[in-house]
Write a protein that holds these residues in place. Structure first.
Motif, PDB file in Angstrom:
ATOM      1  N   ARG A   1      19.981 -10.237   2.554  1.00 38.03           N
ATOM      2  CA  ARG A   1      19.922 -10.727   1.176  1.00 38.03           C
ATOM      3  C   ARG A   1      18.844  -9.997   0.390  1.00 38.03           C
ATOM      4  N   GLU A   2      17.697  -9.786   1.035  1.00 39.22           N
ATOM      5  CA  GLU A   2      16.613  -9.055   0.366  1.00 39.22           C
ATOM      6  C   GLU A   2      17.033  -7.627   0.045  1.00 39.22           C
ATOM      7  N   GLN A   3      17.708  -6.968   0.995  1.00 38.83           N
ATOM      8  CA  GLN A   3      18.154  -5.587   0.782  1.00 38.83           C
ATOM      9  C   GLN A   3      19.199  -5.507  -0.326  1.00 38.83           C
ATOM     10  N   ARG A   4      20.083  -6.492  -0.363  1.00 38.87           N
ATOM     11  CA  ARG A   4      21.112  -6.482  -1.405  1.00 38.87           C
ATOM     12  C   ARG A   4      20.493  -6.682  -2.783  1.00 38.87           C
ATOM     13  N   GLU A   5      19.532  -7.612  -2.867  1.00 38.90           N
ATOM     14  CA  GLU A   5      18.867  -7.848  -4.152  1.00 38.90           C
ATOM     15  C   GLU A   5      18.052  -6.637  -4.595  1.00 38.90           C
TER      16      GLU A   5
ATOM     17  N   GLY B   1      18.890  -3.584  -3.953  1.00 37.28           N
ATOM     18  CA  GLY B   1      19.801  -2.483  -4.233  1.00 37.28           C
ATOM     19  C   GLY B   1      19.906  -1.458  -3.126  1.00 37.28           C
ATOM     20  N   THR B   2      19.248  -1.707  -1.989  1.00 39.85           N
ATOM     21  CA  THR B   2      19.270  -0.712  -0.908  1.00 39.85           C
ATOM     22  C   THR B   2      20.446  -0.916   0.044  1.00 39.85           C
ATOM     23  N   LEU B   3      21.157  -2.028  -0.079  1.00 40.63           N
ATOM     24  CA  LEU B   3      22.283  -2.296   0.806  1.00 40.63           C
ATOM     25  C   LEU B   3      23.577  -1.701   0.271  1.00 40.63           C
ATOM     26  N   GLY B   4      23.608  -1.380  -1.013  1.00 41.64           N
ATOM     27  CA  GLY B   4      24.847  -0.920  -1.618  1.00 41.64           C
ATOM     28  C   GLY B   4      25.727  -2.103  -1.980  1.00 41.64           C
ATOM     29  N   GLU B   5      26.961  -1.809  -2.348  1.00 42.54           N
ATOM     30  CA  GLU B   5      27.865  -2.874  -2.776  1.00 42.54           C
ATOM     31  C   GLU B   5      28.409  -3.645  -1.577  1.00 42.54           C
ATOM     32  N   VAL B   6      28.060  -4.923  -1.512  1.00 46.25           N
ATOM     33  CA  VAL B   6      28.574  -5.830  -0.484  1.00 46.25           C
ATOM     34  C   VAL B   6      28.930  -7.128  -1.204  1.00 46.25           C
ATOM     35  N   GLU B   7      30.192  -7.503  -1.152  1.00 44.52           N
ATOM     36  CA  GLU B   7      30.638  -8.670  -1.912  1.00 44.52           C
ATOM     37  C   GLU B   7      30.150  -9.985  -1.325  1.00 44.52           C
ATOM     38  N   GLU B   8      30.105 -10.078   0.018  1.00 45.40           N
ATOM     39  CA  GLU B   8      29.777 -11.365   0.615  1.00 45.40           C
ATOM     40  C   GLU B   8      29.075 -11.193   1.953  1.00 45.40           C
ATOM     41  N   LEU B   9      28.067 -12.051   2.190  1.00 43.69           N
ATOM     42  CA  LEU B   9      27.371 -12.130   3.473  1.00 43.69           C
ATOM     43  C   LEU B   9      27.675 -13.498   4.064  1.00 43.69           C
ATOM     44  N   VAL B  10      28.240 -13.523   5.272  1.00 44.03           N
ATOM     45  CA  VAL B  10      28.679 -14.788   5.865  1.00 44.03           C
ATOM     46  C   VAL B  10      28.038 -14.961   7.242  1.00 44.03           C
ATOM     47  N   PRO B  11      26.963 -15.766   7.357  1.00 41.23           N
ATOM     48  CA  PRO B  11      26.368 -16.022   8.671  1.00 41.23           C
ATOM     49  C   PRO B  11      27.159 -17.058   9.452  1.00 41.23           C
ATOM     50  N   ALA B  12      27.085 -16.957  10.771  1.00 40.74           N
ATOM     51  CA  ALA B  12      27.664 -17.955  11.672  1.00 40.74           C
ATOM     52  C   ALA B  12      26.660 -18.192  12.794  1.00 40.74           C
ATOM     53  N   ALA B  13      27.083 -18.810  13.893  1.00 42.77           N
ATOM     54  CA  ALA B  13      26.147 -19.150  14.953  1.00 42.77           C
ATOM     55  C   ALA B  13      25.541 -17.906  15.594  1.00 42.77           C
TER      56      ALA B  13
ATOM     57  N   THR C   1      12.572  -9.568  11.168  1.00 42.70           N
ATOM     58  CA  THR C   1      11.844 -10.478  12.039  1.00 42.70           C
ATOM     59  C   THR C   1      12.141 -11.915  11.641  1.00 42.70           C
ATOM     60  N   VAL C   2      11.811 -12.842  12.533  1.00 39.77           N
ATOM     61  CA  VAL C   2      11.996 -14.259  12.211  1.00 39.77           C
ATOM     62  C   VAL C   2      11.183 -14.636  10.991  1.00 39.77           C
ATOM     63  N   ALA C   3       9.985 -14.065  10.867  1.00 37.03           N
ATOM     64  CA  ALA C   3       9.152 -14.348   9.688  1.00 37.03           C
ATOM     65  C   ALA C   3       9.844 -13.885   8.424  1.00 37.03           C
ATOM     66  N   GLY C   4      10.609 -12.787   8.546  1.00 39.66           N
ATOM     67  CA  GLY C   4      11.300 -12.267   7.382  1.00 39.66           C
ATOM     68  C   GLY C   4      12.405 -13.169   6.892  1.00 39.66           C
ATOM     69  N   ALA C   5      12.768 -14.164   7.703  1.00 43.84           N
ATOM     70  CA  ALA C   5      13.839 -15.071   7.301  1.00 43.84           C
ATOM     71  C   ALA C   5      13.403 -16.006   6.189  1.00 43.84           C
ATOM     72  N   ALA C   6      12.119 -15.998   5.841  1.00 45.14           N
ATOM     73  CA  ALA C   6      11.655 -16.885   4.772  1.00 45.14           C
ATOM     74  C   ALA C   6      12.392 -16.618   3.480  1.00 45.14           C
ATOM     75  N   GLY C   7      12.826 -15.369   3.310  1.00 44.75           N
ATOM     76  CA  GLY C   7      13.576 -15.042   2.109  1.00 44.75           C
ATOM     77  C   GLY C   7      14.882 -15.791   2.028  1.00 44.75           C
ATOM     78  N   ALA C   8      15.437 -16.154   3.207  1.00 49.79           N
ATOM     79  CA  ALA C   8      16.682 -16.911   3.205  1.00 49.79           C
ATOM     80  C   ALA C   8      16.446 -18.367   2.863  1.00 49.79           C
TER      81      ALA C   8
END
Length: 206
Positions: free
Chosen positions: A27-31, A33-45, A69-76
């Motif tokens: 999500r951070e990369q998409r915001e 602009g470094t991820l490029g065009e990605v319409e949807e990110l769908v997490p699962a287990a 890293t797990v710490a980086g998940a704060a952005g989520a």
């Protein structure tokens, strides 16, 4: 990393903690602009699906050097905390307390103490799988699922907490109930829960 058709990529991971970390990083990369065009990110287990990817090869190259890293998940889990007022009188509260070897009152304190994060959604529209309960409080699903679980039921299974947004069958341990409408088609968006949303349960009297 597995290609899915021409414009999607499925990332397989060891578990939910790694999914949460990667999802937050993506999500951070998409915001940024470094991820490029990605319409949807769908997490699962244990997976994250990137759908509608304009340049799959470029994303693969980026992911090969990624070190979320797990710490980086704060952005989520940024943004406000959703409070879920809960009456703790569920049919399985006594059984859960016995599994934890505590009183029912202590079990309520244990459940209301953490801040939870929606790791992913599934099973039914508006149903979120919430992480945050310490590993020592993992509980099994019921041996025999119920044919009908009331809407608003707050429940546990494994390390997850969930709230049933509709009446439905279910095998989770019921510890309480909330009057909060987690799914409403007259609302935009209809679901209060989405991956990354932070949640706190607050004990209420009946």
């Amino acid at each position: 990393m597995r290609r899915v058709g021409e414009r999607a990529l499925l990332i397989e991971l060891p578990g939910t903690a790694e999914v949460t970390s990667l999802y937050g990083w993506l999500r951070e990369q998409r915001e940024a602009g470094t991820l490029g065009e990605v319409e949807e990110l769908v997490p699962a287990a244990r997976t994250v699906l990137l759908d509608g990817v304009a340049d799959v090869d470029a994303v693969v190259r980026l992911l090969r050097t990624a070190r979320p890293t797990v710490a980086g998940a704060a952005g989520a889990g940024g943004g406000p905390v959703l409070e879920v007022p809960t009456v703790y009188d569920g049919a399985d509260l006594a059984e859960v307390a016995a599994l934890w070897e505590v009183s029912e009152e202590a079990a309520v304190r244990i459940h209301t103490e953490p801040e939870y994060v929606v790791a992913f959604c599934g099973f039914a529209p508006g149903f979120g799988y919430l992480t945050g309960l310490p590993a020592r409080y993992e509980v099994p699903r019921r041996a025999t699922p119920r044919s009908s679980v009331p809407v608003g039921s707050v429940a546990l299974a494994g390390l997850y907490t969930g709230v049933y947004p509709h009446p439905s069958p279910g095998g989770w341990q019921l510890i309480g109930r909330t009057a909060l409408a987690l799914w409403d088609t007259g609302r935009e968006p209809p679901s209060l829960l989405a991956p990354g949303v932070r949640v706190r349960f607050t004990a209420q009297r009946a």
